[in-house]
Motif scaffolding. Structure first.
Motif, PDB file in Angstrom:
ATOM      1  N   THR A 107       0.823  -1.213   0.000  1.00 32.78           N
ATOM      2  CA  THR A 107       0.000   0.000   0.000  1.00 32.78           C
ATOM      3  C   THR A 107       0.848   1.250   0.000  1.00 32.78           C
ATOM      4  O   THR A 107       0.524   2.244  -0.677  1.00 32.78           O
ATOM      5  CB  THR A 107      -0.936   0.000   1.229  1.00 32.78           C
ATOM      6  N   ARG A 112      -2.738   1.883  -5.075  1.00 32.04           N
ATOM      7  CA  ARG A 112      -3.665   1.251  -4.135  1.00 32.04           C
ATOM      8  C   ARG A 112      -4.939   0.757  -4.797  1.00 32.04           C
ATOM      9  O   ARG A 112      -5.488  -0.287  -4.411  1.00 32.04           O
ATOM     10  CB  ARG A 112      -3.979   2.246  -3.021  1.00 32.04           C
ATOM     11  N   THR A 156      -5.345  -0.208   2.465  1.00 32.93           N
ATOM     12  CA  THR A 156      -5.598   0.601   1.276  1.00 32.93           C
ATOM     13  C   THR A 156      -6.678   1.651   1.520  1.00 32.93           C
ATOM     14  O   THR A 156      -6.540   2.801   1.097  1.00 32.93           O
ATOM     15  CB  THR A 156      -6.003  -0.290   0.087  1.00 32.93           C
TER      16      THR A 156
END
Length: 520
Positions: A107, A112, A156
């Motif tokens: 991430t 993402r 995320t």
């Protein structure tokens, strides 16, 4: 001419009235609700982002609720025991806890939205594989893969919230996004259970898998990757999302300043500057934290006192919620003597209380912060945890559902009200390039707490009360005892408000010290 001008002014209004007249009542109400939602969240672009991120959490929650809803059908179809059914949830949580750590690294370093799309694709395939399971072992393996895929959601979503929305509004925005968990859980319980009853438990899995595959298209087309560091933050009223934000070398975003121009939107950091609060020099980062290994990042974020308190508080809160989720139906049946139909009617009432709580907690904290209460994002969760324990206890001690219902309604709202300001506060005290790994550490510990909660509640209930289908004594004692760590949670969070301003100042200084270090 005056009459003509008046006619011209009234013309659009009359046209709108005629259009409204051609629509049915349901369409008119839906239009009004949509307009009201757009005003609440701050425009179409924000609504689009919030709806997509909430849907990500809803998919995860719907899966967890569906397994519980179709549990009896799975047991009958595959001839498995109650313990084996429980292990399906346990292994999924364990796989997610392990997978979330590498997802935190990904991430912070890569795009993402692409990570989310791939993980949802794997999740959907795992659901399809599970629906075709002919044995317990097959279904167990599919649940392991599914749990690992869902681990991407926490890091995320947290990172995307930080880059799409200014700090001053994150508590309120998190409330809207976390409502996806409530909606998804209700959806899985009702839709999954009904599909299993009408068709089979496999049809419920198929339905969720198809929803996941369809959602990937929406995700990729409607959610652009934001630039890191605050350049893609959405101002109130933004009509559309920019499809091509300024890109850097990693993660689809440039570095941004993260701590200078954007601080005008940052109530917490502006407040600590106004009060002359100095950072902890020993914790200030002077090199880009994206270069840290997972171990180095984990050690650093756990040294942030406020972050450590928030991680523990979140784990304890979800521990209690996981116990409630597992045993509430059994307890309500035993304690209040309600049948399945009455329990089904009661669930939306408690769900409404939880939804109101999650939507109001962040809003209250943000409003207090704008009025100069620097540590509002610590105070509101502490008070919410305490209120949850205070209102939950009387409901456990009465056998009258009429008396218990108001207490349970307020308790449900109080427990969920703590989460949005907690999530927003974590972003306040951590460098933006550590958001993914910081969230992965929290999710690892939270999922571990969720995994052991049902067993802990069950053991305490068996030890302290007689077992049997009509005995609520053991569960009542278990729920009351588990309120003690919830009260301790409140005390810890309220005490932690003293460290919050300095940790905010440290994070702001770290952003300024590293803003010119380009990620290679």
């Amino acid at each position: 001419m005056s009459a003509n001008r008046g006619g011209r002014r009234r013309g659009p209004a009359r046209a709108a009235a005629r259009r409204a007249g051609r629509r049915g009542p349901a369409q008119v109400v839906a239009g009004r609700v949509r307009r009201r939602m757009l005003v609440m969240v701050g425009g179409p672009a924000r609504f689009q982002v919030i709806a997509i991120l909430a849907a990500v959490l809803a998919l995860v929650a719907a899966d967890q609720a569906t397994v519980g809803a179709v549990g009896p059908e799975i047991m009958s179809s595959l001839r498995i025991s109650t313990t084996e059914l429980g292990s399906l949830t346990a292994v999924s949580s364990a796989a997610g806890a392990l997978a979330v750590l590498p997802f935190g690294v990904l991430t912070d370093r890569f795009r993402r939205v692409r990570i989310l799309a791939i993980s949802i694709a794997v999740w959907s395939v795992a659901m399809l594989a599970g629906s075709a399971a002919g044995s317990f072992e097959w279904l167990l393996l599919s649940r392991i893969a599914l749990g690992a895929a869902t681990a991407a959601a926490g890091p995320t979503v947290a990172s995307l919230v930080g880059d799409f929305f200014p700090t001053a509004e994150r508590g309120r925005i998190y409330g809207f996004i976390l409502s996806g968990e409530m909606i998804g859980a209700g959806f899985g319980l009702l839709v999954g259970g009904n599909l299993a009853h009408l068709l089979s438990w496999r049809s419920a899995f198929w339905f969720l898998a198809l929803l996941g595959l369809a959602f990937i298209v929406v995700l990729v087309r409607k959610l652009p990757e934001p630039a890191r560091g605050g350049q893609s933050r959405l101002p109130p009223g933004a009509p559309v999302l920019a499809r091509r934000p300024r890109r850097g070398r990693r993660g689809g975003g440039g570095r941004g300043d993260g701590g200078s121009a954007r601080d005008q939107d940052d109530v917490a950091r502006a407040a600590v500057r106004a009060h002359g609060i100095e950072p902890d020099e020993s914790m200030v980062l002077r090199r880009d934290p994206v270069r840290m290994s997972l171990g180095q990042a984990a050690r650093y974020v756990l040294r942030i006192r406020t972050n450590l308190i928030l991680i523990i508080a979140s784990a304890v809160g979800y521990f209690f919620f996981a116990g409630l989720r597992t045993f509430t139906v059994v307890f309500v049946h035993q304690q209040y003597g309600l049948g399945q139909a009455a329990i089904t009617a009661l669930a939306p009432v408690l769900g409404l209380g939880a939804l109101l709580g999650v939507l109001s907690g962040g809003r209250i904290a943000d409003r207090l912060a704008r009025r100069g209460r620097i540590s509002a994002r610590m105070v509101v969760p502490g008070v919410a945890y305490l209120a949850g324990a205070v209102f939950f206890a009387p409901a456990m001690l009465t056998t009258s559902v009429a008396i218990a219902l108001p207490f349970l309604f307020v308790a449900a709202g109080s427990l969920t009200a703590a989460n949005p300001p907690l999530d927003a506060a974590r972003l306040d005290v951590v460098h933006s390039r550590l958001w993914g790994r910081a969230e992965s550490v929290r999710t690892f510990l939270r999922m571990g707490a969720e995994a052991v909660a049902p067993v802990t509640f069950g053991v305490v209930a068996d030890v302290l009360g007689p077992s049997g289908p009509n005995s609520a004594e053991g569960l009542r004692y278990a729920f009351l005892i588990m309120l003690v760590p919830l009260v301790a949670n409140a005390v810890m969070v309220l005490h932690g408000r003293q460290a919050y301003p300095r940790d905010v100042a440290t994070a702001a200084t770290s952003e300024r010290m590293t803003k010119d270090r380009e990620v290679r």
